[in-house]
Design a protein around this motif. Structure first.
Motif, PDB file in Angstrom:
ATOM      1  N   VAL A   1     111.782 -14.194  92.229  1.00 30.26           N
ATOM      2  CA  VAL A   1     110.532 -13.546  91.805  1.00 30.26           C
ATOM      3  C   VAL A   1     110.771 -12.082  91.462  1.00 30.26           C
ATOM      4  O   VAL A   1     109.952 -11.215  91.761  1.00 30.26           O
ATOM      5  CB  VAL A   1     109.431 -13.684  92.891  1.00 30.26           C
ATOM      6  N   THR A   2     111.889 -11.788  90.808  1.00 31.61           N
ATOM      7  CA  THR A   2     112.130 -10.438  90.320  1.00 31.61           C
ATOM      8  C   THR A   2     111.264 -10.199  89.078  1.00 31.61           C
ATOM      9  O   THR A   2     110.719 -11.151  88.511  1.00 31.61           O
ATOM     10  CB  THR A   2     113.618 -10.234  89.961  1.00 31.61           C
ATOM     11  N   PRO A   3     111.152  -8.962  88.605  1.00 29.74           N
ATOM     12  CA  PRO A   3     110.397  -8.710  87.366  1.00 29.74           C
ATOM     13  C   PRO A   3     111.102  -9.209  86.109  1.00 29.74           C
ATOM     14  O   PRO A   3     110.531  -9.155  85.020  1.00 29.74           O
ATOM     15  CB  PRO A   3     110.272  -7.176  87.338  1.00 29.74           C
ATOM     16  N   ASN A   4     112.344  -9.689  86.242  1.00 30.60           N
ATOM     17  CA  ASN A   4     113.173 -10.087  85.099  1.00 30.60           C
ATOM     18  C   ASN A   4     113.119 -11.605  84.946  1.00 30.60           C
ATOM     19  O   ASN A   4     113.769 -12.341  85.694  1.00 30.60           O
ATOM     20  CB  ASN A   4     114.608  -9.601  85.326  1.00 30.60           C
ATOM     21  N   GLU A   5     112.363 -12.073  83.952  1.00 34.01           N
ATOM     22  CA  GLU A   5     112.197 -13.521  83.743  1.00 34.01           C
ATOM     23  C   GLU A   5     113.516 -14.247  83.493  1.00 34.01           C
ATOM     24  O   GLU A   5     113.806 -15.261  84.156  1.00 34.01           O
ATOM     25  CB  GLU A   5     111.218 -13.760  82.601  1.00 34.01           C
ATOM     26  N   PRO A   6     114.360 -13.801  82.558  1.00 36.44           N
ATOM     27  CA  PRO A   6     115.628 -14.514  82.331  1.00 36.44           C
ATOM     28  C   PRO A   6     116.498 -14.567  83.588  1.00 36.44           C
ATOM     29  O   PRO A   6     117.150 -15.584  83.857  1.00 36.44           O
ATOM     30  CB  PRO A   6     116.302 -13.706  81.211  1.00 36.44           C
ATOM     31  N   ALA A   7     116.502 -13.475  84.365  1.00 33.11           N
ATOM     32  CA  ALA A   7     117.302 -13.454  85.589  1.00 33.11           C
ATOM     33  C   ALA A   7     116.779 -14.466  86.599  1.00 33.11           C
ATOM     34  O   ALA A   7     117.562 -15.129  87.296  1.00 33.11           O
ATOM     35  CB  ALA A   7     117.310 -12.057  86.199  1.00 33.11           C
ATOM     36  N   ASN A   8     115.464 -14.609  86.691  1.00 36.27           N
ATOM     37  CA  ASN A   8     114.878 -15.578  87.618  1.00 36.27           C
ATOM     38  C   ASN A   8     115.281 -17.011  87.263  1.00 36.27           C
ATOM     39  O   ASN A   8     115.653 -17.803  88.128  1.00 36.27           O
ATOM     40  CB  ASN A   8     113.350 -15.467  87.617  1.00 36.27           C
ATOM     41  N   ILE A   9     115.215 -17.333  85.971  1.00 34.23           N
ATOM     42  CA  ILE A   9     115.577 -18.687  85.532  1.00 34.23           C
ATOM     43  C   ILE A   9     117.065 -18.940  85.751  1.00 34.23           C
ATOM     44  O   ILE A   9     117.470 -19.995  86.265  1.00 34.23           O
ATOM     45  CB  ILE A   9     115.196 -18.882  84.047  1.00 34.23           C
ATOM     46  N   ALA A  10     117.884 -17.953  85.386  1.00 31.85           N
ATOM     47  CA  ALA A  10     119.331 -18.107  85.561  1.00 31.85           C
ATOM     48  C   ALA A  10     119.696 -18.229  87.042  1.00 31.85           C
ATOM     49  O   ALA A  10     120.547 -19.045  87.426  1.00 31.85           O
ATOM     50  CB  ALA A  10     120.063 -16.920  84.931  1.00 31.85           C
ATOM     51  N   ALA A  11     119.053 -17.421  87.885  1.00 32.02           N
ATOM     52  CA  ALA A  11     119.342 -17.456  89.327  1.00 32.02           C
ATOM     53  C   ALA A  11     118.995 -18.818  89.925  1.00 32.02           C
ATOM     54  O   ALA A  11     119.741 -19.349  90.759  1.00 32.02           O
ATOM     55  CB  ALA A  11     118.574 -16.347  90.039  1.00 32.02           C
ATOM     56  N   CYS A  12     117.878 -19.391  89.501  1.00 32.07           N
ATOM     57  CA  CYS A  12     117.491 -20.716  90.000  1.00 32.07           C
ATOM     58  C   CYS A  12     118.482 -21.785  89.545  1.00 32.07           C
ATOM     59  O   CYS A  12     118.857 -22.682  90.326  1.00 32.07           O
ATOM     60  CB  CYS A  12     116.082 -21.070  89.528  1.00 32.07           C
ATOM     61  N   ALA A  13     118.917 -21.700  88.291  1.00 31.07           N
ATOM     62  CA  ALA A  13     119.898 -22.667  87.782  1.00 31.07           C
ATOM     63  C   ALA A  13     121.205 -22.567  88.565  1.00 31.07           C
ATOM     64  O   ALA A  13     121.815 -23.583  88.927  1.00 31.07           O
ATOM     65  CB  ALA A  13     120.145 -22.429  86.296  1.00 31.07           C
ATOM     66  N   MET A  14     121.620 -21.348  88.859  1.00 28.82           N
ATOM     67  CA  MET A  14     122.847 -21.142  89.624  1.00 28.82           C
ATOM     68  C   MET A  14     122.682 -21.636  91.057  1.00 28.82           C
ATOM     69  O   MET A  14     123.576 -22.308  91.608  1.00 28.82           O
ATOM     70  CB  MET A  14     123.219 -19.655  89.599  1.00 28.82           C
ATOM     71  N   ALA A  15     121.552 -21.310  91.673  1.00 31.57           N
ATOM     72  CA  ALA A  15     121.301 -21.737  93.054  1.00 31.57           C
ATOM     73  C   ALA A  15     121.295 -23.257  93.153  1.00 31.57           C
ATOM     74  O   ALA A  15     121.819 -23.841  94.107  1.00 31.57           O
ATOM     75  CB  ALA A  15     119.971 -21.155  93.543  1.00 31.57           C
ATOM     76  N   HIS A  16     120.714 -23.902  92.148  1.00 33.57           N
ATOM     77  CA  HIS A  16     120.678 -25.369  92.129  1.00 33.57           C
ATOM     78  C   HIS A  16     122.095 -25.941  92.063  1.00 33.57           C
ATOM     79  O   HIS A  16     122.444 -26.877  92.803  1.00 33.57           O
ATOM     80  CB  HIS A  16     119.861 -25.836  90.920  1.00 33.57           C
ATOM     81  N   GLN A  17     122.915 -25.385  91.188  1.00 28.16           N
ATOM     82  CA  GLN A  17     124.283 -25.863  91.052  1.00 28.16           C
ATOM     83  C   GLN A  17     125.113 -25.606  92.318  1.00 28.16           C
ATOM     84  O   GLN A  17     126.027 -26.362  92.644  1.00 28.16           O
ATOM     85  CB  GLN A  17     124.962 -25.197  89.849  1.00 28.16           C
ATOM     86  N   LEU A  18     124.752 -24.557  93.048  1.00 26.17           N
ATOM     87  CA  LEU A  18     125.484 -24.211  94.269  1.00 26.17           C
ATOM     88  C   LEU A  18     124.986 -24.990  95.484  1.00 26.17           C
ATOM     89  O   LEU A  18     125.554 -24.854  96.569  1.00 26.17           O
ATOM     90  CB  LEU A  18     125.368 -22.704  94.537  1.00 26.17           C
ATOM     91  N   GLY A  19     123.884 -25.775  95.311  1.00 27.92           N
ATOM     92  CA  GLY A  19     123.470 -26.644  96.401  1.00 27.92           C
ATOM     93  C   GLY A  19     122.074 -26.459  96.953  1.00 27.92           C
ATOM     94  O   GLY A  19     121.663 -27.193  97.856  1.00 27.92           O
ATOM     95  N   ALA A  20     121.309 -25.486  96.468  1.00 26.56           N
ATOM     96  CA  ALA A  20     119.933 -25.309  96.962  1.00 26.56           C
ATOM     97  C   ALA A  20     119.105 -26.559  96.659  1.00 26.56           C
ATOM     98  O   ALA A  20     119.192 -27.128  95.570  1.00 26.56           O
ATOM     99  CB  ALA A  20     119.297 -24.086  96.314  1.00 26.56           C
ATOM    100  N   LYS A  21     118.273 -26.979  97.622  1.00 31.41           N
ATOM    101  CA  LYS A  21     117.512 -28.220  97.468  1.00 31.41           C
ATOM    102  C   LYS A  21     116.356 -28.078  96.480  1.00 31.41           C
ATOM    103  O   LYS A  21     116.095 -28.968  95.673  1.00 31.41           O
ATOM    104  CB  LYS A  21     116.975 -28.667  98.828  1.00 31.41           C
ATOM    105  N   LYS A  22     115.618 -26.953  96.557  1.00 28.94           N
ATOM    106  CA  LYS A  22     114.490 -26.708  95.655  1.00 28.94           C
ATOM    107  C   LYS A  22     114.562 -25.277  95.160  1.00 28.94           C
ATOM    108  O   LYS A  22     114.989 -24.369  95.894  1.00 28.94           O
ATOM    109  CB  LYS A  22     113.143 -26.922  96.371  1.00 28.94           C
ATOM    110  N   THR A  23     114.108 -25.064  93.922  1.00 31.79           N
ATOM    111  CA  THR A  23     114.099 -23.716  93.363  1.00 31.79           C
ATOM    112  C   THR A  23     112.761 -23.434  92.681  1.00 31.79           C
ATOM    113  O   THR A  23     112.131 -24.334  92.141  1.00 31.79           O
ATOM    114  CB  THR A  23     115.229 -23.526  92.331  1.00 31.79           C
ATOM    115  N   VAL A  24     112.369 -22.152  92.713  1.00 31.30           N
ATOM    116  CA  VAL A  24     111.129 -21.698  92.068  1.00 31.30           C
ATOM    117  C   VAL A  24     111.422 -20.412  91.326  1.00 31.30           C
ATOM    118  O   VAL A  24     112.064 -19.505  91.876  1.00 31.30           O
ATOM    119  CB  VAL A  24     110.007 -21.429  93.097  1.00 31.30           C
ATOM    120  N   ALA A  25     110.937 -20.293  90.087  1.00 33.08           N
ATOM    121  CA  ALA A  25     111.146 -19.082  89.293  1.00 33.08           C
ATOM    122  C   ALA A  25     109.809 -18.522  88.820  1.00 33.08           C
ATOM    123  O   ALA A  25     108.935 -19.269  88.365  1.00 33.08           O
ATOM    124  CB  ALA A  25     112.038 -19.373  88.092  1.00 33.08           C
TER     125      ALA A  25
END
Length: 446
Positions: free
Chosen positions: A72-96
């Motif tokens: 939930v940073t002010p940077n939309e592209p960073a939020n989407i990219a961070a969630c995609a990375m977290a998902h690939q690294l094993g996070a069960k659920k992600t929200v952007a």
């Protein structure tokens, strides 16, 4: 539950505070150490200086073990990219969090899920929906619909015209009456009421009812003389105001007063001729009179400054506007706004946090709303087969203190709940909780 939040800004810090009360395992990430210092000293949670898309930092935070990753940073592209990375690294659920309205459209959700983003939130749209719900009923502070209005919760400020003051609830809200009182805000105290409690003038009362009995509620609380909203003045032309104007019913007409000339030009390009955009200050009494404030039923103050919004609403009320709505993002001012009888209070971070909060729960929960005015949560749960809540009538469930069941929807039909009600698997059950860990309530439904 392990939760990682990236972005120690308005939504991230509020969500961290909200979740820390439940003793969750929380790590708050931000690349600015100043954003982290204050919250880490006040609340029981870990902080880490780390950009949203820093792989090394995400691994160090233990993202592979995260049940929920929230960007939930002010940077939309960073939020989407961070969630995609977290998902690939094993996070069960992600929200952007995003700033593009197209991203939250239903047809795009599957695209984001394939990218590793389980849910998208656009706080301005969520806040705009709350504003429109409030404007549709000028006599209500807050409205919450379950299953398209099969059940309705109404937050109403009681005045001297209310017909049901000073009488025990057991006399006015029994099993055969078409409403339940699920919570009362009396002065600064929130009450989950019993049969001997009474309603007092100036109480903020939350009623649960069905759609067909809304006119009856309006009558008994003495609000029939409130005129319906047709003309609305918005002060502040930001994203929330723009989304709200787009959602207005056809019978409502809006004017937007915005101080920034360049934003006025943008708004004129967004809206057609039905919406008048005025370059000026919404606190200017002369301007308000010139724009017909005396014939306006609602005034919505949505600037970035809480004090400005509160003062503008007070001015509008003194000029005869019955319905006022103020954006108050600073929680220190929420109590002040309520004591001044401002009307409906909108807080984007609380609305967004409520939306995210439901993703934490293992039970089938459709909607959760944090009600700032009464410091309580209202949630819509669907019981699993053979869950605890389906085994006994409501009166024998021994619900935790601070919990009440307002009603349920079964086969599309809303109904109120009495002590003899037997809840069934598949029902949509509305639960009101004050000072209760929602995880305890969740166990009744799984």
């Amino acid at each position: 539950m392990k939760i990682i939040i990236s972005g120690a800004y308005a939504i991230g810090t509020f969500l961290a505070k909200l979740l820390s009360r439940n003793k969750e395992d929380i790590i708050l990430l931000d690349e600015n150490p100043e954003n982290l210092d204050k919250i880490s000293s006040e609340f029981d949670l870990l902080t880490m200086e780390c950009p949203a898309t820093d792989i090394k930092g995400l691994k160090a935070a233990g993202v592979e073990h995260a049940d929920l990753f929230i960007a939930v940073t002010p940077n939309e592209p960073a939020n989407i990219a961070a969630c995609a990375m977290a998902h690939q690294l094993g996070a069960k659920k992600t929200v952007a969090r995003v700033d593009s309205p197209a991203y939250v459209e239903e047809q795009n959700k599957e695209l984001f899920r394939k990218m590793g983003v389980d849910d998208i939130i656009y706080p301005e749209i969520l806040a705009a929906k709350d504003i429109i719900n409030g404007l549709k009923m000028s006599w209500v502070r807050q409205r919450w619909d379950v299953h398209d209005g099969a059940l309705v919760m109404l937050g109403i400020k009681l005045r001297e015209t209310c017909e049901i003051l000073d009488r025990p609830l057991k006399e006015i809200s029994g099993p055969n009456d078409p409403y339940h009182v699920v919570a009362i805000k009396h002065n600064d105290e929130t009450i989950i009421p019993g049969g001997n409690d009474t309603l007092q003038v100036y109480d903020l009362v939350y009623f649960m009812t069905t759609k067909q009995y809304i006119p009856y509620i309006r009558k008994i609380v003495g609000k029939e003389h409130y005129v319906d909203v047709q003309n609305v003045i918005f002060m502040g032309g930001g994203k929330t105001a723009a989304r709200a104007v787009k959602m207005l019913p056809e019978y409502m007409h809006a004017k937007i007063i915005e101080q920034r000339t360049e934003r006025c030009e943008e708004l004129n390009n967004i809206f057609n001729e039905d919406t008048l955009v005025i370059n000026g200050d919404g606190r200017d009494i002369g301007l308000l009179k010139e724009e017909g404030i005396r014939n306006t039923q609602a005034f919505v103050a949505l600037t970035s400054n809480a004090e400005t919004n509160i003062l503008a609403c007070l001015t509008a009320k003194r000029m005869g506007v019955r319905k006022t709505v103020a954006s108050v993002e600073n929680f220190d001012y929420v109590g002040t706004a309520e004591s001044l009888d401002i009307g409906t209070i909108i807080n984007k971070k609380a609305v967004a946090a409520s939306h995210i909060y439901q993703m934490m729960l293992d039970a089938n929960v459709e909607n959760i709303r944090f009600l700032m005015s009464v410091n309580a949560d209202v949630a819509e749960f669907t019981p699993s087969p053979d869950s605890k809540i389906t085994r006994k009538p409501v009166k024998d469930l021994n619900l935790p203190k601070g919990v009440t069941i307002g009603g349920l929807v079964r086969d599309g039909e809303g109904m109120l709940v009495s002590g003899n009600t037997q809840i069934e698997a598949g029902d949509s059950v509305v639960v009101f909780c004050h000072n209760v860990d929602m995880k305890k309530v969740e166990k009744l439904f799984i």
